[in-house]
Write an enzyme that holds these catalytic residues in place. Structure first.
Site, PDB file in Angstrom:
ATOM      1  N   GLU C  29       0.842  -1.197   0.000  1.00  0.00           N
ATOM      2  CA  GLU C  29       0.000   0.000   0.000  1.00  0.00           C
ATOM      3  C   GLU C  29       0.878   1.248   0.000  1.00  0.00           C
ATOM      4  O   GLU C  29       1.774   1.366   0.844  1.00  0.00           O
ATOM      5  CB  GLU C  29      -0.905  -0.012   1.238  1.00  0.00           C
ATOM      6  CG  GLU C  29      -1.902  -1.169   1.206  1.00  0.00           C
ATOM      7  CD  GLU C  29      -2.366  -1.593   2.605  1.00  0.00           C
ATOM      8  OE1 GLU C  29      -2.075  -0.878   3.579  1.00  0.00           O
ATOM      9  OE2 GLU C  29      -2.997  -2.662   2.698  1.00  0.00           O
ATOM     10  N   GLU C  60      -4.308  -6.599   3.141  1.00  0.00           N
ATOM     11  CA  GLU C  60      -3.044  -7.293   3.401  1.00  0.00           C
ATOM     12  C   GLU C  60      -3.127  -8.760   3.022  1.00  0.00           C
ATOM     13  O   GLU C  60      -2.123  -9.366   2.639  1.00  0.00           O
ATOM     14  CB  GLU C  60      -2.645  -7.147   4.879  1.00  0.00           C
ATOM     15  CG  GLU C  60      -2.090  -5.777   5.246  1.00  0.00           C
ATOM     16  CD  GLU C  60      -3.130  -4.695   5.333  1.00  0.00           C
ATOM     17  OE1 GLU C  60      -4.336  -5.028   5.361  1.00  0.00           O
ATOM     18  OE2 GLU C  60      -2.762  -3.505   5.386  1.00  0.00           O
ATOM     19  N   ILE C  87      -0.047  -6.708   9.981  1.00  0.00           N
ATOM     20  CA  ILE C  87       0.464  -7.906   9.323  1.00  0.00           C
ATOM     21  C   ILE C  87      -0.436  -9.120   9.574  1.00  0.00           C
ATOM     22  O   ILE C  87      -0.335 -10.131   8.890  1.00  0.00           O
ATOM     23  CB  ILE C  87       1.912  -8.181   9.804  1.00  0.00           C
ATOM     24  CG1 ILE C  87       2.716  -8.883   8.700  1.00  0.00           C
ATOM     25  CG2 ILE C  87       1.936  -8.967  11.113  1.00  0.00           C
ATOM     26  CD1 ILE C  87       4.206  -8.870   8.953  1.00  0.00           C
ATOM     27  N   HIS C 129       0.134   1.198  15.756  1.00  0.00           N
ATOM     28  CA  HIS C 129       1.276   1.509  14.892  1.00  0.00           C
ATOM     29  C   HIS C 129       2.606   1.236  15.581  1.00  0.00           C
ATOM     30  O   HIS C 129       3.646   1.673  15.103  1.00  0.00           O
ATOM     31  CB  HIS C 129       1.235   2.975  14.459  1.00  0.00           C
ATOM     32  CG  HIS C 129       0.202   3.291  13.421  1.00  0.00           C
ATOM     33  ND1 HIS C 129      -1.141   3.245  13.676  1.00  0.00           N
ATOM     34  CD2 HIS C 129       0.316   3.630  12.108  1.00  0.00           C
ATOM     35  CE1 HIS C 129      -1.811   3.572  12.573  1.00  0.00           C
ATOM     36  NE2 HIS C 129      -0.957   3.809  11.615  1.00  0.00           N
TER      37      HIS C 129
HETATM   38  C1  LIG Z   1      -5.199  -3.198   8.112  1.00  0.00           C
HETATM   39  C2  LIG Z   1      -4.593  -1.872   7.865  1.00  0.00           C
HETATM   40  N1  LIG Z   1      -3.742  -1.710   6.847  1.00  0.00           N
HETATM   41  C3  LIG Z   1      -3.160  -0.523   6.608  1.00  0.00           C
HETATM   42  C4  LIG Z   1      -3.433   0.558   7.400  1.00  0.00           C
HETATM   43  C5  LIG Z   1      -2.756   1.892   7.145  1.00  0.00           C
HETATM   44  N2  LIG Z   1      -3.722   2.863   6.645  1.00  0.00           N
HETATM   45  C6  LIG Z   1      -4.332   3.721   7.469  1.00  0.00           C
HETATM   46  S1  LIG Z   1      -5.492   4.622   6.690  1.00  0.00           S
HETATM   47  C7  LIG Z   1      -5.170   3.891   5.215  1.00  0.00           C
HETATM   48  C8  LIG Z   1      -5.950   4.296   4.003  1.00  0.00           C
HETATM   49  C9  LIG Z   1      -7.414   4.205   4.228  1.00  0.00           C
HETATM   50  O1  LIG Z   1      -8.103   4.693   3.110  1.00  0.00           O
HETATM   51  P1  LIG Z   1      -9.681   4.701   3.061  1.00  0.00           P
HETATM   52  O2  LIG Z   1     -10.215   3.388   3.478  1.00  0.00           O
HETATM   53  O3  LIG Z   1     -10.083   5.195   1.739  1.00  0.00           O
HETATM   54  O4  LIG Z   1     -10.122   5.714   4.199  1.00  0.00           O
HETATM   55  P2  LIG Z   1      -9.796   7.261   4.335  1.00  0.00           P
HETATM   56  O5  LIG Z   1      -8.523   7.380   5.088  1.00  0.00           O
HETATM   57  O6  LIG Z   1      -9.721   7.828   2.972  1.00  0.00           O
HETATM   58  O7  LIG Z   1     -10.921   7.813   5.121  1.00  0.00           O
HETATM   59  C10 LIG Z   1      -4.162   2.947   5.349  1.00  0.00           C
HETATM   60  C11 LIG Z   1      -3.605   2.147   4.245  1.00  0.00           C
HETATM   61  C12 LIG Z   1      -4.324   0.342   8.465  1.00  0.00           C
HETATM   62  N3  LIG Z   1      -4.648   1.334   9.306  1.00  0.00           N
HETATM   63  N4  LIG Z   1      -4.883  -0.856   8.669  1.00  0.00           N
END
Ligand SMILES: Cc1ncc(C[n+]2csc(CCOP(=O)(O)OP(=O)(O)O)c2C)c(N)n1
Ligand SMILES: Cc1ncc(C[n+]2csc(CCOP(=O)(O)OP(=O)(O)O)c2C)c(N)n1
Ligand SMILES: [Mg+2]
Ligand SMILES: [Mg+2]
Lengths: 326, 359, 326, 359
Positions: C29, C60, C87, C129
């Site tokens: 990502e 993931e 993970i 985190h």
């Molecule tokens: C399982 C997981 N993978 C990766 C992340 C890291 N992460 C936090 S927000 C995000 C993007 C989320 O995008 P979206 O679902 O469109 O929501 P938005 O932030 O745009 O409201 C990612 C990859 C996470 N929090 N949880």
């Protein structure tokens, strides 16, 4: 009173608690009409209905997440992973939410859930059906990891697990599901989740084990007795949080310890017990701690699995090795 | 060839970007201008709150913070449609919905300020809602589980989860709508499609033309709405909640909006998206749009706007002060919420940690 | 030659290997235009294109499964989990397939993949985190679990991980991503994955650690030196398969051992090392092994996290405790 | 209300249960009766093979075995449509497809007989295919990953995964078709809908009317076919493979069939499903249907049937013997495939195990 097997004791505990507590529900794949692939939930759906004994879609992530959600909203779900080899998709929900919702919300929301799974090898099952991966959960704070090794302990510990206000991983050694029967009164009496059980007193060496290997250890102790060696046998039963005191007391007495488990050796839960002994009982140890475990390989398919699993011979050899030291 | 099934995704919008009403059939709640003013005020206070959070972060008084700039119509629309007894399982930026349900700005600050107490919402109905869910999409299953609990207990309550465009790629989202469809659970899953998942644009998430059509995979009603039009969001929510409450099962709603800010304060969106796109998105600002409509109706004006903003500023200053005055938790708090009953080993570790602290 | 940070060393290793081996691809990502949330993949997409540096949908499980599939069909994927706390959804693919496809198929199909993740606490990050959950992988046969603790080791170990014909978990201590710089020649020289690194020689006590705690241990050793205590410091670097010999040799020499890690104590990987010491070096131990670790709780949110992480004070106290025994 | 998108799920069938042709537009491959006879013969040999496996299990010569009874048209249709260079990622009962691709019956027996060597398919093209995948749906992502590898390497190859009705509930399936849709990967995902997932009927898995419509969630072409009609399966597969090979991206195919046997030999389906349902399903037997059609065309008859069955029997007897003669692996084999290079500790454990064995 009827004699029942370990798997029947599981059913009996589930039925008892569902009868006495409306918030207890069972969910998983094939838990309904079929009563589970091992029949752990046999007859429950007929008794308690399709919603309280819920056949879920085939997605372990869903099962785990729905379990967390229900539990946080006041239910006491008992979720089943059909085999422990299929528990991996539940990990995120278990580690990120079940085990820590209480902590995350300072106690506002909690997860009084049980995650059950048939565990371990030795039944000539297909690929991915013989895993012993309890180690995955033992380093996760906020979880209890419980493994019964007799019908009576299955009944009492499962009742305790369901009643416990925190999430419990409940691993059932499928190899001894039907190995023997014993009388288990259906009296709703739970067993404590914070003690190890001393199953046999001894003076020369302490065998520490859990799950299916309890039987091997007891048999080893019998064999050793014939040689005049007195082995104490401890069923850890609740791996975490660990009742180390019971183990320490025994090893302080015997001075020797053999830890037996089915999972691979490296970083298996036996390591924790050996480490505690090295830290807290060093001066009582008359000989190095031994671990008799699965090898650091995947459990082989069934044609070779008995070579992988700890046997009376291997345990016995380890005991002799520790006794050879003086 | 014969046809096994056909589907249609409807698109709902009442107000265009200029705040012009594009349909005559206003829902009842929108005829009530007093109510619409209330919603507008919450959208504004949400925006004031959000700006304050970002400012706090910029001055080192907050950790990483996820802004909700641009999502006000979607979030307030969701929160305001729900009944108190319903349950919300949000991700991490739905403050507009949460403030409506009693979450206090100081709690939001406390959370992003690195303190678990921020998740311990004090006011009902938020007190029975789920806390922010950082592991993407996991909250959808909590909502499905809540919905299952309601169904089992025969309570007329609905569980609502929100999820991002990115999050709707994760298996949990699919699992949640799938079990909800199979069991006809009272669940409303709202995809807040703000076009970006950190740096990943919508088209890299999926080849689907709409995110709403993901509901088809679960066999449940689904609709796409203009997520910057609070009337559309609120109407779709109202319909979905009503169906769910009546035992007619779950729904999916895709609210199309735009993340006007960075992903979080730790992100710099200029690295991956053009200014033109953002500029264009500002022309669809949900707050401006509703204000224009309300002003045209003669129920809002500049004076009221200023007065309300001043009130909001005061509110937020008050909240910020409460937050900043809050002392850190004692060391024991690291241990005290791990189990209901403290295991002996852990109690020993706790004593050691407290001892170490004293030194 | 420029001095670079640990995170820059990661980027340098990825770029080197992608340049020299067409089968290496990076996926995850935000790894593309954005170069990863920590910039580990900065500039790579520009250089190698959108397919070899692939932004995936946010799932993931998908990342892990696609990684296994590609690897089995001849690619060398380097997959990223954005944080180690995310993970968990990869676990099924890692445990059931990546770690065992070679074994399952008797070597017919293999998984030469790397799973990277920023690891650990200490950077004032939001909830979920800051996880240190390497233990999840250390009991899974067929996996290598690697953690670099300096720019040079990050470069050399990551090259080795990518070239290794088996799957490697590569955990990067985010707390020291930018802590200091050192010269790291971009010469494509890999470091071995089967050795622990002795970073500092000593005679009185052995500090065994990995990841971000290496720095704490080296600082502790400095402080101890001023007191006239000579501490040997070992960076385990590759947790499994473990090079126990290097640790055993050191502890046999010093007679004392303090193991330091960030993950919770119970069943953390420190247990394995302590257990091995109890089994194989019992007679060399002059004092009980000590473990200085995270507590058996979830790492607190950042306002309190430094109280949770092993500190120079805590390590020092443990050393003194082991030295007090004679 | 405006419409954002519309969708249609087509249903494809050429032969009805009696083997009567219900459409005139036969695909080219079906006009080739010799070829159709070949397909029929493989369907029959698959059935003979399957019966032999069950018999082996019943007499204690095999462990648990998952029968493919009733799936012959679906499986042979899938396998025969694929090119040699394509890759198959099956679950655990697609023998009809696998035999076509060179998997030997003795390998199937070896696997279910508890010996890893069964996964080590010796013949191409199966040798580059994935082994059976027991963890449900995980294979779909392997196929997606293979497809990604093909795309990166610019190879004109397609990855095919098969998945059950139950398996299509699992997040991995969704993840696989989603990334395939987003990246236009050469993937064909076939849902072999046999109505049951062990004891769980189709309607408990999902509220969706068809499983084909799950493809809509990923924005990719999808179709429902009569899975007991090999012409329909093969035609849909051919179209999907061609699109994929031409760079036009992935497809979903739902093949509607029925699991005529128990889930595995460890299962007893009478516990959870009625005899009427099974009886009815037998009237749609894919083998009988194709035979009727071939006989009507005058290219097959009782004599040929008997001769071919006899040949199959001989083949299987031969395979069974080869299987039974196969000695167990040496103890060292437990260790030898864990890593490419044996770690020192493991080498010591290996020595111990071998030593123990000698005693
Ligand atoms: C399982 C997981 N993978 C990766 C992340 C890291 N992460 C936090 S927000 C995000 C993007 C989320 O995008 P979206 O679902 O469109 O929501 P938005 O932030 O745009 O409201 C990612 C990859 C996470 N929090 N949880
Ligand atoms: C992840 C996982 N969960 C559970 C199981 C146990 N299991 C094996 S087959 C099966 C049902 C599969 O049904 P379906 O996908 O319809 O395929 P079919 O067996 O009908 O071909 C289940 C639950 C498993 N193998 N893997
Ligand atoms: Mg988004
Ligand atoms: Mg099925």
């Amino acid at each position: 009173m009827a004699q029942i097997t370990l798997i029947e004791a599981v059913t009996q505990a589930l039925a008892y608690e569902m009868q006495h507590d409306q918030s207890v529900v069972v969910l998983g794949e094939d838990v309904g009409v079929n009563g589970g692939v091992f029949r752990a939930t046999q007859g429950l759906q007929k008794k308690f209905g399709e919603l309280r004994v819920l056949d879920t879609p085939l997605d372990e992530t869903t099962i785990a997440g729905v379990t967390v959600g229900m539990a946080a909203q006041g239910m006491k779900p008992v979720a089943e992973a059909q085999f422990e080899g299929f528990i991996y998709p539940m990990m995120e929900q278990i580690a990120c939410h079940a085990a820590r919702l209480r902590n995350r919300t300072r106690g506002r929301l909690t997860v009084p859930a049980v995650f059950r799974a048939p565990w371990g090898g030795g039944i000539r099952a297909p690929e991915h059906h013989s895993e012993a991966n309890e180690h995955l959960f033992t380093n996760i704070p906020g979880l209890r990891v419980v493994m019964p090794s007799s019908p009576a302990r299955a009944y009492g510990l499962l009742l305790a697990a369901i009643r416990d206000p925190d999430p419990v991983m409940f691993f059932e050694p499928k190899r001894i599901y039907r190995q023997y029967k014993e009388e288990v009164p259906d009296d709703g009496e739970a067993l404590p989740l914070d003690v190890c059980f001393v199953l046999r007193d001894g003076t020369d060496v302490t065998l520490v084990t859990w799950g299916a290997q309890v039987k091997e250890c007891l048999e080893t102790a019998d064999a050793l007795a014939e040689e005049g060696i007195s082995a104490e046998v401890i069923d850890v039963a609740t791996l975490t949080p660990l009742d180390f005191d019971t183990i320490a007391e025994s090893v302080s007495k015997t001075g020797r310890c053999v830890i037996v488990h089915e999972a691979p050796k490296t970083a298996g839960f036996g390591a924790e017990i050996a480490a505690r002994l090295a830290e807290e009982c060093l001066y009582d140890l008359l000989a190095p701690v031994q671990r008799v475990t699965g090898y650091d390989t995947h459990i082989p398919l069934f044609r070779q699995e008995m070579k992988y699993l700890p046997s009376v011979e291997r345990i016995s050899a380890a005991v002799h090795k520790t006794l050879a030291v003086s | 060839m014969s046809i096994a099934a056909t589907f249609e995704i409807q698109y709902l919008q009442y107000l265009d970007p200029e705040g012009k009403q594009v349909r005559d059939d206003l829902p009842a709640f929108a005829e009530d201008t007093e109510h619409m003013v209330e919603l507008y005020k919450l959208m504004v206070s949400t925006r004031v709150f959000d700006a304050k959070s970002v400012a706090l972060q910029r001055t080192g008084k907050l950790g990483t913070y996820a802004s909700c700039l641009g999502h006000e119509a979607a979030h307030v629309g969701i929160g305001s449609a729900m009944a108190a007894e319903d349950v919300l399982a949000p991700s991490y930026r739905e403050y507009g919905a949460q403030l409506y349900r009693g979450v206090q700005p100081r709690e939001v600050y406390t959370y992003w300020g690195g303190d678990e107490r921020g998740n311990d919402y004090q006011n009902e109905p938020a007190r029975h809602d789920f806390p922010w869910s950082v592991p993407i999409a996991t909250q959808c299953l909590h909502a499905a589980g809540s919905a299952l609990a309601f169904k089992i207990r025969e309570e007329k309550r609905v569980a609502v989860c929100t999820i991002g465009d990115g999050g709707s790629s994760k298996g949990d989202f699919y699992g949640a709508i799938n079990i909800a469809g199979a069991q006809k659970l009272p669940l409303v899953a709202v995809i807040v499609n703000n076009q970006w998942a950190i740096s990943v644009p919508r088209h890299i998430q999926t080849g689907a033309e709409t995110l709403a059509q993901k509901g088809i995979a679960a066999g449940i009603p689904t609709i796409q709405v203009d997520g910057n039009d609070i009337i559309a969001v609120r109407k779709a929510m109202g319909d979905a909640l009503e169906r769910a409450r009546n035992g007619e099962g779950p729904s999916v709603i895709e609210a199309v909006t735009y993340r006007l800010g960075d992903h979080t304060t730790a992100d710099d969106a200029r690295r991956y998206r053009g200014e033109d796109e953002v500029k264009d998105a500002w022309t669809k600002d949900p707050v401006v749009r509703l204000r224009a409509w309300l002003e045209a109706k003669g129920v809002w004006n500049e004076e009221k706007e200023e007065a309300w903003k001043a009130e909001c500023d005061e509110w937020m200053d008050n909240e910020v002060n409460a937050y900043l005055e809050n002392k850190a938790q004692p060391t024991s708090a690291i241990f005290d919420y791990t189990f209901a009953e403290m295991p002996e080993d852990l109690a020993r570790q706790r004593e050691q940690a407290i001892e170490l602290d004293r030194q």
